[in-house]
Scaffold this active site. Sequence first.
Site, PDB file in Angstrom:
ATOM      1  N   MET A 117      68.393  -6.359  49.205  1.00 27.42           N
ATOM      2  CA  MET A 117      68.970  -7.023  48.034  1.00 27.42           C
ATOM      3  C   MET A 117      69.818  -6.018  47.254  1.00 27.42           C
ATOM      4  O   MET A 117      70.078  -6.203  46.062  1.00 27.42           O
ATOM      5  CB  MET A 117      67.866  -7.604  47.158  1.00 27.42           C
ATOM      6  CG  MET A 117      67.069  -8.690  47.911  1.00 27.42           C
ATOM      7  SD  MET A 117      66.284  -9.890  46.838  1.00 27.42           S
ATOM      8  CE  MET A 117      65.166  -8.843  45.947  1.00 27.42           C
ATOM      9  N   HIS A 172      65.541   2.515  51.397  1.00 30.86           N
ATOM     10  CA  HIS A 172      66.453   1.728  52.251  1.00 30.86           C
ATOM     11  C   HIS A 172      67.128   2.641  53.270  1.00 30.86           C
ATOM     12  O   HIS A 172      67.303   2.276  54.431  1.00 30.86           O
ATOM     13  CB  HIS A 172      67.546   1.061  51.410  1.00 30.86           C
ATOM     14  CG  HIS A 172      67.053   0.033  50.437  1.00 30.86           C
ATOM     15  ND1 HIS A 172      67.056   0.242  49.079  1.00 30.86           N
ATOM     16  CD2 HIS A 172      66.542  -1.200  50.624  1.00 30.86           C
ATOM     17  CE1 HIS A 172      66.581  -0.827  48.471  1.00 30.86           C
ATOM     18  NE2 HIS A 172      66.253  -1.724  49.386  1.00 30.86           N
ATOM     19  N   ASP A 207      56.498  -3.325  50.789  1.00 36.31           N
ATOM     20  CA  ASP A 207      56.255  -4.758  50.620  1.00 36.31           C
ATOM     21  C   ASP A 207      55.331  -5.194  51.752  1.00 36.31           C
ATOM     22  O   ASP A 207      55.740  -5.888  52.684  1.00 36.31           O
ATOM     23  CB  ASP A 207      57.581  -5.514  50.641  1.00 36.31           C
ATOM     24  CG  ASP A 207      58.462  -5.121  49.470  1.00 36.31           C
ATOM     25  OD1 ASP A 207      58.074  -5.412  48.333  1.00 36.31           O
ATOM     26  OD2 ASP A 207      59.507  -4.491  49.695  1.00 36.31           O
ATOM     27  N   VAL A 258      58.644   5.276  51.288  1.00 40.20           N
ATOM     28  CA  VAL A 258      59.254   6.558  50.900  1.00 40.20           C
ATOM     29  C   VAL A 258      58.921   6.766  49.424  1.00 40.20           C
ATOM     30  O   VAL A 258      59.040   5.845  48.612  1.00 40.20           O
ATOM     31  CB  VAL A 258      60.778   6.545  51.125  1.00 40.20           C
ATOM     32  CG1 VAL A 258      61.396   7.870  50.693  1.00 40.20           C
ATOM     33  CG2 VAL A 258      61.090   6.272  52.591  1.00 40.20           C
ATOM     34  N   SER A 287      63.946  -0.483  44.071  1.00 40.85           N
ATOM     35  CA  SER A 287      65.186  -0.762  43.321  1.00 40.85           C
ATOM     36  C   SER A 287      64.856  -0.978  41.848  1.00 40.85           C
ATOM     37  O   SER A 287      65.667  -0.707  40.972  1.00 40.85           O
ATOM     38  CB  SER A 287      65.867  -2.010  43.877  1.00 40.85           C
ATOM     39  OG  SER A 287      66.096  -1.828  45.250  1.00 40.85           O
TER      40      SER A 287
HETATM   41  O1  PAF Z   1      62.523  -6.839  50.520  1.00 38.58           O
HETATM   42  C1  PAF Z   1      63.599  -7.287  50.085  1.00 38.58           C
HETATM   43  O2  PAF Z   1      64.461  -6.562  49.583  1.00 38.58           O
HETATM   44  C2  PAF Z   1      63.857  -8.780  50.174  1.00 38.58           C
HETATM   45  O3  PAF Z   1      62.693  -9.513  49.975  1.00 38.58           O
HETATM   46  C3  PAF Z   1      64.556  -9.188  51.498  1.00 38.58           C
HETATM   47  C4  PAF Z   1      63.655  -8.941  52.693  1.00 38.58           C
HETATM   48  C5  PAF Z   1      65.857  -8.430  51.646  1.00 38.58           C
HETATM   49  C6  PAF Z   1      64.865 -10.687  51.464  1.00 38.58           C
HETATM   50  O4  PAF Z   1      65.711 -11.009  50.409  1.00 38.58           O
END
Ligand code: PAF
Length: 280
Positions: free
Chosen positions: A30, A37, A150, A176, A186
Amino acid sequence: MLIVNTIEQLRLFLTAARAEGNSIGLVPTMGALHEGHASLVERSVRENGTTVVSVFVNPTQFNDKGDLERYPRTLEADCCLLEKLEVDCVFAPSVEEVYPEPDTRIFDFAPLDKVMEGIYRPGHFNGVAQIVSKLFMFVEPDRAYFGEKDFQQLAIIREMVRQLSFNLEIIGCPIVREQDGLALSSRNALLTNEQRHTALAISKSLFSSVKYAKEHTLIETKQMVEAAIAATEGLELEYYEIVDGNTLQPVTAWTDTDYIVGCITVYCGKVRLIDNIRYK
Ligand code: PAF
């Protein structure tokens, strides 16, 4: 690096990439990208001929409108980072492109989605499944990369892939952390300096609970983490659950199963932070 906004442009790019014999790695994001990331992207770049990163703040997974509005949006900086990481294509569609009409699909991932985030963010995982399944249909990747921060989301995405028979591999990548232990997110960008310092109590209590767990029962360990958060001014615990890492159902004794993870969600001011730790 190509930046595309439409599914048609994305498919044209992917057809050419596949014609060259490349495997496709997808990193759904996102945006508001950070080192967490970057670790997913680096792994995809290592393991695939072509890497696509999607940057899309998915409205259907936000059950709180304020949270959606506050979510940081930094596409230009994100693209700079992705270019350095040698990503081949960024897919940054509009909401209308992804949802030309409302997505009415209802998923059921019971019992995985009936606990923790499933209780406190009703509809959240349905929205995640809507967007991730769409991204899998648009990109048809060979591999897709998700962070273990997550933890529940990762389990649910694996279950979605199983239910819908998507032909791809889901790769879970380790959390991380900053040097001081704070899990990268984020949402950290929304913390003031003082809150950033306060938030450290989350990872600290998780780390010390691993030591504590060696000489205490599971219930005592859960209470120890809950007490540590309650004692920190500026933090409000939403839940701390110690669960079976496969079923995500709460466990009550260390001997209940051989894969045990503690999952926590804490508010630091208005900022909702999650983290987790593996006990065994
Ligand atoms: O983990 C995230 O950033 C979001 O839930 C994802 C997997 C990109 C879906 O929008």
